[in-house]
Enzyme design. Structure first.
Site, PDB file in Angstrom:
ATOM      1  N   GLU A 175     -15.812  10.182  18.676  1.00 28.54           N
ATOM      2  CA  GLU A 175     -15.975  11.496  17.607  1.00 28.54           C
ATOM      3  C   GLU A 175     -17.066  12.258  18.451  1.00 28.54           C
ATOM      4  OE1 GLU A 175     -16.242  10.676  13.555  1.00 28.54           O
ATOM      5  OE2 GLU A 175     -13.765  10.020  13.735  1.00 28.54           O
ATOM      6  N   GLU A 177      -9.772   8.078  13.226  1.00 27.83           N
ATOM      7  CA  GLU A 177      -9.960   6.759  13.662  1.00 27.83           C
ATOM      8  C   GLU A 177      -9.012   5.580  14.173  1.00 27.83           C
ATOM      9  OE1 GLU A 177     -13.620   8.256  11.420  1.00 27.83           O
ATOM     10  OE2 GLU A 177     -11.341   7.742  11.349  1.00 27.83           O
ATOM     11  N   PHE A 215     -20.011   5.187  12.023  1.00 28.07           N
ATOM     12  CA  PHE A 215     -20.154   4.435  11.052  1.00 28.07           C
ATOM     13  C   PHE A 215     -18.786   3.073  10.517  1.00 28.07           C
ATOM     14  CE2 PHE A 215     -21.645   8.097  10.182  1.00 28.07           C
ATOM     15  CZ  PHE A 215     -23.237   8.195   9.660  1.00 28.07           C
ATOM     16  N   ASP A 243     -18.392   2.088   8.111  1.00 30.56           N
ATOM     17  CA  ASP A 243     -17.311   2.223   6.627  1.00 30.56           C
ATOM     18  C   ASP A 243     -15.507   2.878   7.099  1.00 30.56           C
ATOM     19  OD1 ASP A 243     -19.786   2.188   5.110  1.00 30.56           O
ATOM     20  OD2 ASP A 243     -20.195   2.595   6.916  1.00 30.56           O
ATOM     21  N   PHE A 244     -15.958   2.948   8.201  1.00 31.52           N
ATOM     22  CA  PHE A 244     -14.185   3.719   8.641  1.00 31.52           C
ATOM     23  C   PHE A 244     -13.938   3.441   9.193  1.00 31.52           C
ATOM     24  CE2 PHE A 244     -17.359   7.733   6.976  1.00 31.52           C
ATOM     25  CZ  PHE A 244     -16.869   7.769   6.026  1.00 31.52           C
ATOM     26  N   HIS A 298     -20.994   4.945   4.063  1.00 29.16           N
ATOM     27  CA  HIS A 298     -21.407   4.947   4.538  1.00 29.16           C
ATOM     28  C   HIS A 298     -22.652   4.130   5.016  1.00 29.16           C
ATOM     29  CE1 HIS A 298     -19.853   8.999   4.319  1.00 29.16           C
ATOM     30  NE2 HIS A 298     -19.927   9.590   5.972  1.00 29.16           N
TER      31      HIS A 298
END
Length: 323
Positions: A29, A60, A83, A85-86, A129
């Protein structure tokens, strides 16, 4: 050697490997026109063009699927997921495809895939995040997992990851982005599976990785004069350099394992279990762990500071071993 920031070193690793090997490409991204969220790919699009620096949809799952397919066909994708987190959005692609494809196909294809992801807090980015999820990926056979603590290692580990024929999770701490350090010029790779001793000592061993390694050094300096602490930066979580840890504990007899991730189920528990199995006779005190509490990362700055494992908690853990 040039002085580089953490971000510059990550960018330089990608550039050097793209110059060295035409099969290396970057995807993710905003990696092309925006140069990633923190600038780790800035300028690569202008130098290498749209076929080797690809902006992807905000998905993702699609990004990692692209990487798995490309790697299986012989290319060397470097995926930017910003991140960690994703990573949950593409967990199946990592867990059941990237990590297992070479095994499932009996070695008929390799999987030279790199997934870069930012971890850590301290920038008030809230619970979605700011996590440290590296331990999740050490549980998946087929993956290698590394986490750099500064610019030199950021460049060297990423270069090594790009050259590896296996999928590698490269975790970068966004709290280190502005850190500056001398970094070797040109091509530079750091082998996996070899920890670094950041500070020598004889009374207690402090083990950590990523940004927390620096907090261990700070804690060791604070303890100096009363306790002589040795600090080990793991560098790579898998493969894990257990020999360096055991050698240090044989000398010191005591150990504190510190990580920014939630303490429950964190990678420190794996190290503690291996110590009980392989180094029990070296221990003169219980293994101590320092990690975050079992709660999401708070948004408010004051709460996040209280949540983050810090030097004071490491010092407290060390002193408890001598009580």
């Amino acid at each position: 050697m040039a002085v580089m920031t953490y971000v510059d070193a990550i960018r330089d690793a990608q550039r050097q490997e793209m110059l060295r090997d035409p099969d290396v490409f970057v995807a993710g991204e905003d990696v092309a026109l925006m140069g990633s969220s923190f600038g780790q790919t800035a300028g690569l699009y202008d130098e290498f063009g749209p076929m080797r620096v690809l902006d992807t949809p905000i998905s993702e799952g699609q990004i990692v699927s692209l990487g798995v397919g490309a790697a299986a066909m012989g290319l060397r994708p470097v995926l930017s997921l910003d991140f960690c987190d994703f990573l949950g959005c593409c967990f199946d692609e990592i867990l059941n495809q990237a990590a297992k494809m070479t095994y499932m196909l009996n070695g008929q294809t390799s999987m030279p895939l790199v997934i870069r992801a930012n971890l850590g807090g301290e920038i008030n980015a809230a619970a979605q995040h700011s996590q440290c999820l590296e331990a999740l990926f050490t549980h998946l056979p087929g993956l290698k997992v590394v986490a750099s603590s500064g610019p030199r290692l950021a460049k060297g580990l990423l270069s090594q990851a790009i050259r590896d024929n296996n999928p590698v999770m490269v975790f970068e701490h966004k709290g280190l982005n502005g850190m500056k350090e001398e970094v070797p010029d040109g091509e530079y790779a750091v082998p996996f599976g070899k920890a670094e001793i950041m500070r020598g000592g004889g009374d207690v061993t402090l083990v950590s990785w990523s940004k927390m390694a620096h907090k261990c050094v700070n804690a060791a300096n604070e303890l100096a004069g009363s306790v002589d602490a040795e600090v080990i930066d793991l560098v790579s979580l898998y493969p894990l350099d257990m020999d360096t840890i055991l050698g240090s504990v044989e000398k010191t007899g005591r150990i504190v394992i510190a990580h920014e991730a939630v303490e429950t189920g964190g990678f420190g528990a794996e190290i503690a279990a291996r110590l009980a199995d392989e180094g029990f006779d070296y221990l003169d005190a219980p293994v101590k762990r320092v990690g975050a509490p079992f709660t999401p990362v708070p948004f408010a700055a004051a709460l996040e500071r209280n949540y983050q494992p810090n030097e004071a908690r490491i010092v407290e853990a060390v002193r408890s071993l001598f009580a």
